[in-house]
Each structure stands twice: as C-alpha cells, then as structure tokens.
Design a protein around this motif. Structure first.
Motif, PDB file in Angstrom:
ATOM      1  N   GLY A  14      14.584  70.500  33.286  1.00 62.33           N
ATOM      2  CA  GLY A  14      13.931  71.665  32.695  1.00 62.33           C
ATOM      3  C   GLY A  14      14.896  72.668  32.097  1.00 62.33           C
ATOM      4  O   GLY A  14      14.523  73.816  31.863  1.00 62.33           O
ATOM      5  N   ARG A  15      16.117  72.249  31.806  1.00 66.23           N
ATOM      6  CA  ARG A  15      17.121  73.170  31.258  1.00 66.23           C
ATOM      7  C   ARG A  15      17.516  72.790  29.835  1.00 66.23           C
ATOM      8  O   ARG A  15      17.480  71.618  29.468  1.00 66.23           O
ATOM      9  N   PHE A  64      22.462  78.979  25.134  1.00 68.93           N
ATOM     10  CA  PHE A  64      22.398  79.615  23.814  1.00 68.93           C
ATOM     11  C   PHE A  64      23.421  80.744  23.782  1.00 68.93           C
ATOM     12  O   PHE A  64      23.422  81.605  24.661  1.00 68.93           O
ATOM     13  N   VAL A  65      24.266  80.761  22.775  1.00 69.50           N
ATOM     14  CA  VAL A  65      25.239  81.840  22.607  1.00 69.50           C
ATOM     15  C   VAL A  65      24.677  82.770  21.534  1.00 69.50           C
ATOM     16  O   VAL A  65      24.515  82.382  20.376  1.00 69.50           O
ATOM     17  N   VAL A  87      19.421  90.904  26.335  1.00 67.31           N
ATOM     18  CA  VAL A  87      20.601  90.052  26.512  1.00 67.31           C
ATOM     19  C   VAL A  87      21.843  90.929  26.369  1.00 67.31           C
ATOM     20  O   VAL A  87      22.030  91.593  25.355  1.00 67.31           O
ATOM     21  N   PHE A  88      22.664  90.920  27.423  1.00 65.30           N
ATOM     22  CA  PHE A  88      23.893  91.711  27.459  1.00 65.30           C
ATOM     23  C   PHE A  88      25.110  90.843  27.167  1.00 65.30           C
ATOM     24  O   PHE A  88      25.133  89.662  27.525  1.00 65.30           O
ATOM     25  N   SER A  89      26.135  91.456  26.620  1.00 70.13           N
ATOM     26  CA  SER A  89      27.407  90.774  26.398  1.00 70.13           C
ATOM     27  C   SER A  89      28.050  90.425  27.731  1.00 70.13           C
ATOM     28  O   SER A  89      28.067  91.230  28.662  1.00 70.13           O
ATOM     29  N   SER A 138      22.200  84.915  31.089  1.00 68.72           N
ATOM     30  CA  SER A 138      20.804  85.203  31.435  1.00 68.72           C
ATOM     31  C   SER A 138      20.017  83.906  31.472  1.00 68.72           C
ATOM     32  O   SER A 138      20.309  82.972  30.729  1.00 68.72           O
ATOM     33  N   ARG A 139      19.009  83.869  32.306  1.00 66.45           N
ATOM     34  CA  ARG A 139      18.100  82.725  32.367  1.00 66.45           C
ATOM     35  C   ARG A 139      16.682  83.221  32.162  1.00 66.45           C
ATOM     36  O   ARG A 139      16.271  84.190  32.792  1.00 66.45           O
ATOM     37  N   GLN A 140      15.961  82.527  31.309  1.00 63.72           N
ATOM     38  CA  GLN A 140      14.565  82.854  31.082  1.00 63.72           C
ATOM     39  C   GLN A 140      13.731  81.663  31.537  1.00 63.72           C
ATOM     40  O   GLN A 140      13.868  80.569  31.012  1.00 63.72           O
TER      41      GLN A 140
END
Length: 111
Positions: A29-30, A34-35, A76-78, A82-84
């Motif tokens: 499920g991954r 993404f960058v 989204v932070f530098s 993060s995971r959604q």
C-alpha cells in the motif's frame, strides 16, 4: 492495503488540477517517496516570520472497485517526511453516493 492504487499529487482544484507527480501503490500500500518543493526550513523556525512556512498539496487516490478519495490542503514542510493515508471505501458499500469523497486536511492541522 490496496495494491495498484493510483496516487496523484496535485495543486489547484480537483476540476482544474496541475499534476505534480503520480505513482501506484505496491503490495504494502505504499508509493515511492514524492519529493515536493517547499519553503525553506528556516521559515518555520523564525518566530517573527509572517510567510507560510509550508506548502499545501492535494492527493487523489483511485482504485478499481473503490470510491475515489481526494485529500486537499495537505501541509508539507521542508526536511520532514510526511505520510498521507487514505481509507478507500468499496463501491458496493458506498450506497447512493459514488464519490469522490473529499477531505480537507487544513482544519485538522494546528501550528
């Protein structure tokens, strides 16, 4: 987990999206990582900063036999991974509404 779910990262509205990147989930499920462009990390560390120290992105999750989920305003932070997650609903259990289901993430996010 739903393998082969299409995950699209975009900006703009769902009706007028500017696609940033797309991938498909694996058997776990991954997707790939993404960058995404974000403001400099130093902005979030400066108490006098008046500029939004994060970028907002949207994600769409699509899989055969499931309602489409759209998550809007994901911060989204530098320098932060993060995971959604997104729990897809089977079409056969969706009742009359066949989607998409839209979730606004920003009201649930407090700085």
């Amino acid at each position: 987990f739903i393998p082969n779910t299409k995950v699209t990262v975009f900006t703009g509205s769902p009706d007028n999206m500017q696609i940033i990147d797309t991938d498909f989930t694996n058997e776990n499920g991954r997707t790939k990582e993404f960058v995404l462009p974000t403001p400099a990390k130093a902005l979030s560390e400066d108490q006098n900063n008046t500029i939004q120290p994060y970028s907002l992105y949207n994600m769409m999750f699509e899989a055969d036999g499931y309602l489409t989920n759209i998550h809007l305003n994901i911060p989204v932070f530098s320098g932060v991974t993060s995971r959604q997650t997104s729990n897809l609903l089977l079409l056969e259990t969706a009742g009359v509404d066949k989607g998409p289901r839209i979730f606004d993430e920003i009201p649930n996010y407090n700085l």
